[in-house]
Write a protein that holds these residues in place. Sequence first.
Motif, mmCIF file in Angstrom:
data_model
loop_
_atom_site.group_PDB
_atom_site.id
_atom_site.type_symbol
_atom_site.label_atom_id
_atom_site.label_comp_id
_atom_site.label_asym_id
_atom_site.label_seq_id
_atom_site.Cartn_x
_atom_site.Cartn_y
_atom_site.Cartn_z
ATOM 1 N N LEU A 20 0.832 -1.212 0.000
ATOM 2 C CA LEU A 20 0.000 0.000 0.000
ATOM 3 C C LEU A 20 0.862 1.257 0.000
ATOM 4 O O LEU A 20 0.574 2.213 -0.724
ATOM 5 C CB LEU A 20 -0.942 -0.014 1.204
ATOM 6 N N LEU A 21 1.925 1.265 0.771
ATOM 7 C CA LEU A 21 2.831 2.424 0.772
ATOM 8 C C LEU A 21 3.507 2.614 -0.588
ATOM 9 O O LEU A 21 3.634 3.741 -1.077
ATOM 10 C CB LEU A 21 3.883 2.279 1.870
ATOM 11 N N LEU A 22 3.943 1.524 -1.200
ATOM 12 C CA LEU A 22 4.552 1.626 -2.532
ATOM 13 C C LEU A 22 3.550 2.131 -3.557
ATOM 14 O O LEU A 22 3.878 2.980 -4.402
ATOM 15 C CB LEU A 22 5.117 0.280 -2.967
ATOM 16 N N TRP A 23 2.316 1.635 -3.495
ATOM 17 C CA TRP A 23 1.271 2.078 -4.417
ATOM 18 C C TRP A 23 0.979 3.564 -4.228
ATOM 19 O O TRP A 23 0.843 4.308 -5.210
ATOM 20 C CB TRP A 23 0.010 1.244 -4.206
ATOM 21 N N CYS A 24 0.879 4.011 -2.958
ATOM 22 C CA CYS A 24 0.626 5.431 -2.682
ATOM 23 C C CYS A 24 1.744 6.304 -3.239
ATOM 24 O O CYS A 24 1.486 7.327 -3.869
ATOM 25 C CB CYS A 24 0.490 5.669 -1.174
ATOM 26 N N ALA A 25 2.973 5.901 -3.004
ATOM 27 C CA ALA A 25 4.110 6.681 -3.495
ATOM 28 C C ALA A 25 4.128 6.737 -5.023
ATOM 29 O O ALA A 25 4.379 7.794 -5.611
ATOM 30 C CB ALA A 25 5.416 6.082 -2.974
ATOM 31 N N ALA A 26 3.831 5.611 -5.671
ATOM 32 C CA ALA A 26 3.814 5.586 -7.140
ATOM 33 C C ALA A 26 2.696 6.462 -7.692
ATOM 34 O O ALA A 26 2.898 7.200 -8.666
ATOM 35 C CB ALA A 26 3.662 4.153 -7.636
ATOM 36 N N GLU A 27 1.516 6.424 -7.097
ATOM 37 C CA GLU A 27 0.391 7.242 -7.562
ATOM 38 C C GLU A 27 0.668 8.731 -7.377
ATOM 39 O O GLU A 27 0.403 9.534 -8.266
ATOM 40 C CB GLU A 27 -0.894 6.858 -6.824
ATOM 41 N N VAL A 28 1.187 9.105 -6.215
ATOM 42 C CA VAL A 28 1.490 10.518 -5.959
ATOM 43 C C VAL A 28 2.551 11.011 -6.932
ATOM 44 O O VAL A 28 2.435 12.099 -7.502
ATOM 45 C CB VAL A 28 1.931 10.727 -4.495
ATOM 46 N N ARG A 29 3.569 10.198 -7.162
ATOM 47 C CA ARG A 29 4.637 10.579 -8.095
ATOM 48 C C ARG A 29 4.100 10.712 -9.515
ATOM 49 O O ARG A 29 4.424 11.663 -10.228
ATOM 50 C CB ARG A 29 5.750 9.535 -8.052
#
Length: 152
Positions: A20-29
């Motif tokens: 979930l943290l990786l997905w959030c970081a990828a989406e924000v980026r």
Amino acid sequence: MDTTTATVGGAVLALFGGVLLLWCAAEVRLRHRVRRRGVPAVATVVAEDDAHGQLDSAPLLSFSALPAVDGPGTGRIAELVVTRPRGHTPLRRPDRFTPGTSVHICYDPRRPSRAVFAAGEVGRGAVADLLWSVLGMGCLAAGAGLLAAVGG
């Protein structure tokens, strides 16, 4: 708690939180990059064809996108793109996104279906990103705590 249950529960929570943290970081980026380097456009909110589309909180958008690269001697012909914007996750669709409404977006010229709302169109995007990140960190911490309790 049984050792096997704690181990499996901790591993599942840690894995879920990390993903979930990786997905959030990828989406924000991705949204940040598209807003910064993307092509600004005005899209129109389109009415849904099916009843299940109304359940999606992100509106269906339609806009014209120019091709990314011109061929030699060819004119630039715009293509019609119908897509949903990235990163819009309220529980209910806001009233300002009724069919026929115009909204400002930015899209990736290489992949026009990758569109995001312009910075002024979404008011609380950072709050939703923060809540998803806190959920991911909480799950990761709980999973790591369970794994540490089993191991120690």
